[in-house]
Design a protein around this motif. Structure first.
Motif, PDB file in Angstrom:
ATOM      1  N   ALA A  69       0.849  -1.193   0.000  1.00 14.40           N
ATOM      2  CA  ALA A  69       0.000   0.000   0.000  1.00 14.40           C
ATOM      3  C   ALA A  69       0.880   1.237   0.000  1.00 14.40           C
ATOM      4  N   ILE A  70       0.365   2.295  -0.606  1.00 12.89           N
ATOM      5  CA  ILE A  70       1.021   3.603  -0.593  1.00 12.89           C
ATOM      6  C   ILE A  70       0.055   4.593   0.038  1.00 12.89           C
ATOM      7  N   LEU A  71       0.517   5.315   1.060  1.00 10.07           N
ATOM      8  CA  LEU A  71      -0.290   6.326   1.733  1.00 10.07           C
ATOM      9  C   LEU A  71       0.279   7.690   1.366  1.00 10.07           C
ATOM     10  N   VAL A  72      -0.471   8.461   0.615  1.00  7.95           N
ATOM     11  CA  VAL A  72      -0.003   9.763   0.127  1.00  7.95           C
ATOM     12  C   VAL A  72      -0.533  10.871   1.033  1.00  7.95           C
ATOM     13  N   THR A  73       0.350  11.759   1.462  1.00  6.61           N
ATOM     14  CA  THR A  73      -0.054  12.870   2.314  1.00  6.61           C
ATOM     15  C   THR A  73      -0.714  13.985   1.505  1.00  6.61           C
ATOM     16  N   VAL A 133      -9.862   8.644   0.857  1.00  6.13           N
ATOM     17  CA  VAL A 133     -10.172   8.353   2.259  1.00  6.13           C
ATOM     18  C   VAL A 133     -10.297   9.650   3.049  1.00  6.13           C
ATOM     19  N   SER A 134     -11.137   9.606   4.060  1.00  5.12           N
ATOM     20  CA  SER A 134     -11.240  10.704   5.012  1.00  5.12           C
ATOM     21  C   SER A 134     -11.491  10.195   6.420  1.00  5.12           C
ATOM     22  N   ALA A 135     -11.988   8.964   6.526  1.00  5.32           N
ATOM     23  CA  ALA A 135     -12.278   8.325   7.815  1.00  5.32           C
ATOM     24  C   ALA A 135     -11.386   7.093   7.946  1.00  5.32           C
ATOM     25  N   PRO A 136     -11.330   6.484   9.135  1.00  4.94           N
ATOM     26  CA  PRO A 136     -10.503   5.292   9.313  1.00  4.94           C
ATOM     27  C   PRO A 136     -10.789   4.225   8.261  1.00  4.94           C
ATOM     28  N   PHE A 137      -9.720   3.573   7.814  1.00  2.96           N
ATOM     29  CA  PHE A 137      -9.830   2.580   6.753  1.00  2.96           C
ATOM     30  C   PHE A 137      -8.827   1.463   7.009  1.00  2.96           C
ATOM     31  N   THR A 138      -8.876   0.451   6.176  1.00  3.35           N
ATOM     32  CA  THR A 138      -7.940  -0.662   6.262  1.00  3.35           C
ATOM     33  C   THR A 138      -7.143  -0.735   4.973  1.00  3.35           C
ATOM     34  N   GLY A 141      -4.967  -4.942   5.027  1.00  7.76           N
ATOM     35  CA  GLY A 141      -5.342  -5.604   6.262  1.00  7.76           C
ATOM     36  C   GLY A 141      -4.931  -4.888   7.523  1.00  7.76           C
ATOM     37  N   ILE A 142      -4.318  -3.693   7.397  1.00 11.03           N
ATOM     38  CA  ILE A 142      -3.829  -2.930   8.548  1.00 11.03           C
ATOM     39  C   ILE A 142      -4.748  -1.732   8.791  1.00 11.03           C
ATOM     40  N   PRO A 143      -5.293  -1.565  10.003  1.00 10.40           N
ATOM     41  CA  PRO A 143      -6.125  -0.384  10.285  1.00 10.40           C
ATOM     42  C   PRO A 143      -5.302   0.903  10.254  1.00 10.40           C
ATOM     43  N   VAL A 144      -5.855   1.917   9.607  1.00 11.91           N
ATOM     44  CA  VAL A 144      -5.181   3.208   9.468  1.00 11.91           C
ATOM     45  C   VAL A 144      -6.167   4.314   9.827  1.00 11.91           C
ATOM     46  N   VAL A 145      -5.695   5.296  10.586  1.00 14.23           N
ATOM     47  CA  VAL A 145      -6.504   6.462  10.939  1.00 14.23           C
ATOM     48  C   VAL A 145      -5.927   7.686  10.233  1.00 14.23           C
ATOM     49  N   PRO A 146      -6.651   8.296   9.295  1.00 14.77           N
ATOM     50  CA  PRO A 146      -6.158   9.529   8.684  1.00 14.77           C
ATOM     51  C   PRO A 146      -6.273  10.705   9.656  1.00 14.77           C
ATOM     52  N   VAL A 147      -5.273  11.559   9.622  1.00 10.96           N
ATOM     53  CA  VAL A 147      -5.239  12.758  10.470  1.00 10.96           C
ATOM     54  C   VAL A 147      -5.264  13.967   9.541  1.00 10.96           C
ATOM     55  N   HIS A 148      -6.303  14.781   9.655  1.00  9.14           N
ATOM     56  CA  HIS A 148      -6.472  15.925   8.756  1.00  9.14           C
ATOM     57  C   HIS A 148      -5.642  17.099   9.262  1.00  9.14           C
ATOM     58  N   ALA A 149      -4.849  17.659   8.354  1.00 11.04           N
ATOM     59  CA  ALA A 149      -3.980  18.783   8.697  1.00 11.04           C
ATOM     60  C   ALA A 149      -4.028  19.787   7.548  1.00 11.04           C
ATOM     61  N   VAL A 161      -0.914   4.613  12.374  1.00 12.44           N
ATOM     62  CA  VAL A 161      -0.978   3.158  12.260  1.00 12.44           C
ATOM     63  C   VAL A 161      -0.541   2.588  13.599  1.00 12.44           C
ATOM     64  N   GLY A 162      -1.465   2.026  14.340  1.00 11.67           N
ATOM     65  CA  GLY A 162      -1.137   1.516  15.667  1.00 11.67           C
ATOM     66  C   GLY A 162      -0.649   2.634  16.572  1.00 11.67           C
ATOM     67  N   GLU A 163       0.541   2.457  17.113  1.00 15.16           N
ATOM     68  CA  GLU A 163       1.092   3.433  18.058  1.00 15.16           C
ATOM     69  C   GLU A 163       2.132   4.344  17.421  1.00 15.16           C
ATOM     70  N   MET A 164       2.097   4.478  16.096  1.00 21.51           N
ATOM     71  CA  MET A 164       2.949   5.456  15.426  1.00 21.51           C
ATOM     72  C   MET A 164       2.110   6.316  14.500  1.00 21.51           C
ATOM     73  N   ALA A 165       2.589   7.531  14.260  1.00 22.70           N
ATOM     74  CA  ALA A 165       1.906   8.433  13.333  1.00 22.70           C
ATOM     75  C   ALA A 165       2.933   9.175  12.508  1.00 22.70           C
ATOM     76  N   TYR A 166       2.546   9.482  11.274  1.00 25.35           N
ATOM     77  CA  TYR A 166       3.443  10.123  10.306  1.00 25.35           C
ATOM     78  C   TYR A 166       2.755  11.374   9.770  1.00 25.35           C
TER      79      TYR A 166
END
Length: 252
Positions: A69-73, A133-138, A141-149, A161-166
């Motif tokens: 997966a690629i998560l683009v900011t 995406v705008s709300a929590p997604f998978t 198979g990994i749960p991800v919470v988007p943080v709006h900035a 993602v879990g106990e880390m954030a980028y």
């Protein structure tokens, strides 16, 4: 979980073309920075934060052979310009790669990379599935919470993602969104330079975010040559706060 910093520099990278400042002339490898990106490994799953113009070099240098997966900011070129180089991964993985981003970034990619997303049946094109995406997604198979900035006037996403954030390229995160970043073991946040900037956190502003959130450890990224020499700046930082550098690996 393991986070590897593939690049920690700004849109120009460090050294900057034609610049002779002490940072750009430094022999310390920690002062040499490709454009900002990081690889999160969760078991056998590889998730990439941003796919900038140094993507090919970063994949080869890190020995990465697959992406799930690629998560683009956001869709500024220093964060998406490597998108064409997913083609070898499509070939070896025998399928498309899922890419997650907000609607503004998705619209930009569809416009700027029409040849990828216009659905022409042309062999050899990158195979990418866009997921807005705008709300929590998978993802994979990994749960991800988007943080709006905000990146000045541009809405962007960070990711927990879990106990880390980028978080990168931000200069504002609302109090409501900051609540998503409580209880972290590792926080990654951008710190462009000493002086205040119109669209990125300065060092002092990034440290204020760290102070409010109190993660166990914080790593600063998206660093310009104006911040100073790694060896000198690191000595000024509070306990538990570190300047990230290319190829740094962090266990979470």
């Amino acid at each position: 979980m393991r986070l590897k910093f593939l690049g920690t520099g700004t849109s120009q990278g460090v050294p900057v073309i034609a610049c002779k400042c002490p940072v750009c002339a430094s022999a310390d490898p920690r002062d040499s920075r490709l454009r900002t990106s990081a690889l999160l490994q969760v078991g056998d799953t590889n998730m990439l934060f941003d796919i900038g113009p140094d993507f090919r070099q970063q994949m080869l240098r890190s020995g990465t052979t697959h992406l799930d997966a690629i998560l683009v900011t956001h869709a500024h070129r220093d964060h998406v310009a490597g998108i064409d180089d997913v083609r070898p991964l499509n070939y070896f993985q025998q399928g498309p790669i899922d890419l997650y981003l907000n609607t503004i970034a998705a619209d930009t990619l569809r416009r700027d990379y029409r040849y990828i997303f216009s659905h022409h049946d042309y062999p050899g094109l990158p195979e990418i599935n866009l997921h807005e995406v705008s709300a929590p997604f998978t993802a994979a198979g990994i749960p991800v919470v988007p943080v709006h900035a905000m990146h000045k006037d541009l809405p962007i996403l960070g990711y927990r993602v879990g106990e880390m954030a980028y978080i990168t390229d931000a200069n504002y995160i609302s109090a409501e969104e900051l609540t998503k970043l409580r209880g972290l073991k590792v926080l990654v946040v951008n710190a462009l330079r000493i002086e205040k900037h119109w669209s990125h956190y300065s060092l002092a502003e990034a440290l204020e975010v760290v102070s409010r959130l109190q993660p166990e450890r914080a790593y600063l990224t998206h660093i310009s040559h104006e911040l100073g020499l790694h060896a000198e700046v690191q000595g000024t930082l509070p306990d538990g706060v570190f300047l990230a550098y290319d190829n740094l690996e962090v266990k979470i």
